[in-house]
Design an enzyme around this catalytic site. Structure first.
Site, PDB file in Angstrom:
ATOM      1  NE  ARG A 116      -2.483   2.906   3.170  1.00 31.10           N
ATOM      2  CZ  ARG A 116      -2.249   3.616   4.266  1.00 31.10           C
ATOM      3  NH1 ARG A 116      -1.363   3.174   5.158  1.00 31.10           N
ATOM      4  NH2 ARG A 116      -2.848   4.755   4.470  1.00 31.10           N
ATOM      5  NE  ARG A 155      -4.265  12.912   4.947  1.00 27.29           N
ATOM      6  CZ  ARG A 155      -3.698  11.900   5.612  1.00 27.29           C
ATOM      7  NH1 ARG A 155      -2.805  12.153   6.560  1.00 27.29           N
ATOM      8  NH2 ARG A 155      -4.012  10.658   5.329  1.00 27.29           N
ATOM      9  CB  THR A 177      -6.270   1.271  11.351  1.00 24.44           C
ATOM     10  OG1 THR A 177      -6.686   1.702  10.064  1.00 24.44           O
ATOM     11  CG2 THR A 177      -5.636   2.460  12.062  1.00 24.44           C
TER      12      THR A 177
END
Length: 339
Positions: free
Chosen positions: A35, A72, A272
């Site tokens: 990824r 962000r 995660t």
């Protein structure tokens, strides 16, 4: 006759770690896919990474995350060590974040904030409570402290965030670069509805790229079936999802998503904090090993290591332990579960 379900390992690789030695080492230990988080690379860097992966590990599948319609923080010149009780200002803008002011990439962020709300940064590793809003500036106090690095996710549970386009210009540039370089999969971040999926689909039309929708906000859960129908697969992004819904709901949400994917024949990815403690420890907790095993038993097609291999101290051990755990569960699966 029952068949054994195969769960593969995907590992996040950064620009700095995208080397032949690192890639071949992880592949030898069981990694089957890579990824790339496009939030941290330019289109040119993305292209270079894909070329390196293709050259040295040609059998590895490659997935790229888009930034999506997310909030962000901006860049930091050096990592910022926050402390509990510290007063911090939060503002919209593109300036470099400092100890005193944290900037975010969403215009008018103050318009959705109110005193008493919480702000979760970097999947909740950093938490702040809003004291009030003054002159388009959010005044907040740190309630959970950690080190703030560049471009970390921000969530304000319960707030109605100003509208953001499904595909930003930067996302569009990265998607086209990844498509040209021959990527296999794209995972679109912060999908809110099926329209967001179609917006990305337009960018890859005519290619063989698989499109995963990352489920990481409450709105996505409310629109899960239309999103699933529009997608090639789903990614359970537990980090950001855990800042949007109570943590106690995450296991049930994961089970629901994996069940829907199994019944519709679409692939699933779980991501995660799977082996989070191994970012700094050579061994996982018992709970983390059980987390891996449970995801396998629930039918996850892929388990995605994030910070563990992106910045962690023991990336090879993470892949090795995950591979051994998957093998162990799979070896006993015929006698302990039926699909």
């Amino acid at each position: 006759m029952n068949t054994v379900h195969h769960t593969s390992i995907m590992a996040t690789v950064t620009l700095e770690r995208c080397t032949p030695q690192f890639l071949t080492s992880l592949q030898r230990l069981g990694m089957e896919a890579v990824r790339i988080n496009s939030a941290h690379v330019s289109p040119e860097e993305l292209t270079s990474m894909i070329e390196t992966i293709r050259r040295h590990t040609p059998d590895i599948k490659i997935l790229m995350d888009t930034k999506g319609p997310e909030i962000r923080t901006t860049e930091v010149s050096t990592p910022i060590d926050l402390s509990v009780g510290q007063r911090v200002k939060i503002m919209s803008g593109t300036d470099i974040s400092t100890q005193d002011v944290i900037y975010v990439n969403v215009p008018e962020i103050h318009s959705c904030a109110a005193a008493g709300m919480d702000i979760m940064i970097d999947d909740g590793d950093i938490s702040l409570t809003i004291n009030g809003v003054e002159d388009k500036t959010i005044q907040a106090t740190v309630t959970k402290a950690a080190t703030l690095n560049s471009r970390k996710t921000v969530a304000i549970p319960g707030a109605v965030i100003p509208h953001l386009p499904a595909v930003s210009e930067r996302d569009r540039e990265n998607i086209y670069a990844a498509r040209k370089a021959g990527i296999d999969m794209i995972a679109h971040s912060f999908v809110r509805n099926a329209d967001d999926v179609h917006a990305v689909r337009d960018c890859i039309e005519g290619s063989d790229i698989m499109l995963y929708s990352k489920i990481e906000c409450r709105e996505a859960l409310d629109n899960l079936m239309p999103i699933l129908e529009a997608s090639d697969g789903l990614l359970v992004a537990r980090g950001d999802l855990g800042t949007q819904v109570p943590l106690s709901e995450i296991p049930a949400i994961q089970y629901r998503i994996l069940s829907l994917c199994r019944h519709t024949g679409k692939p699933s990815i779980v991501a995660t904090q799977i082996l989070q403690s191994m970012i700094s420890s050579p061994t996982p907790t018992r709970a983390e090993v059980n987390d891996v095993a449970l995801a396998v038993m629930e039918g996850a097609d892929t388990l995605l290591l994030c910070g563990e291999t992106a910045v962690g101290d023991y990336p090879e051990k993470c892949v090795e332990i995950m591979h051994r755990t998957i093998e162990s569960v799979t070896r006993h699966s015929l006698s302990c579960r039926i699909y």
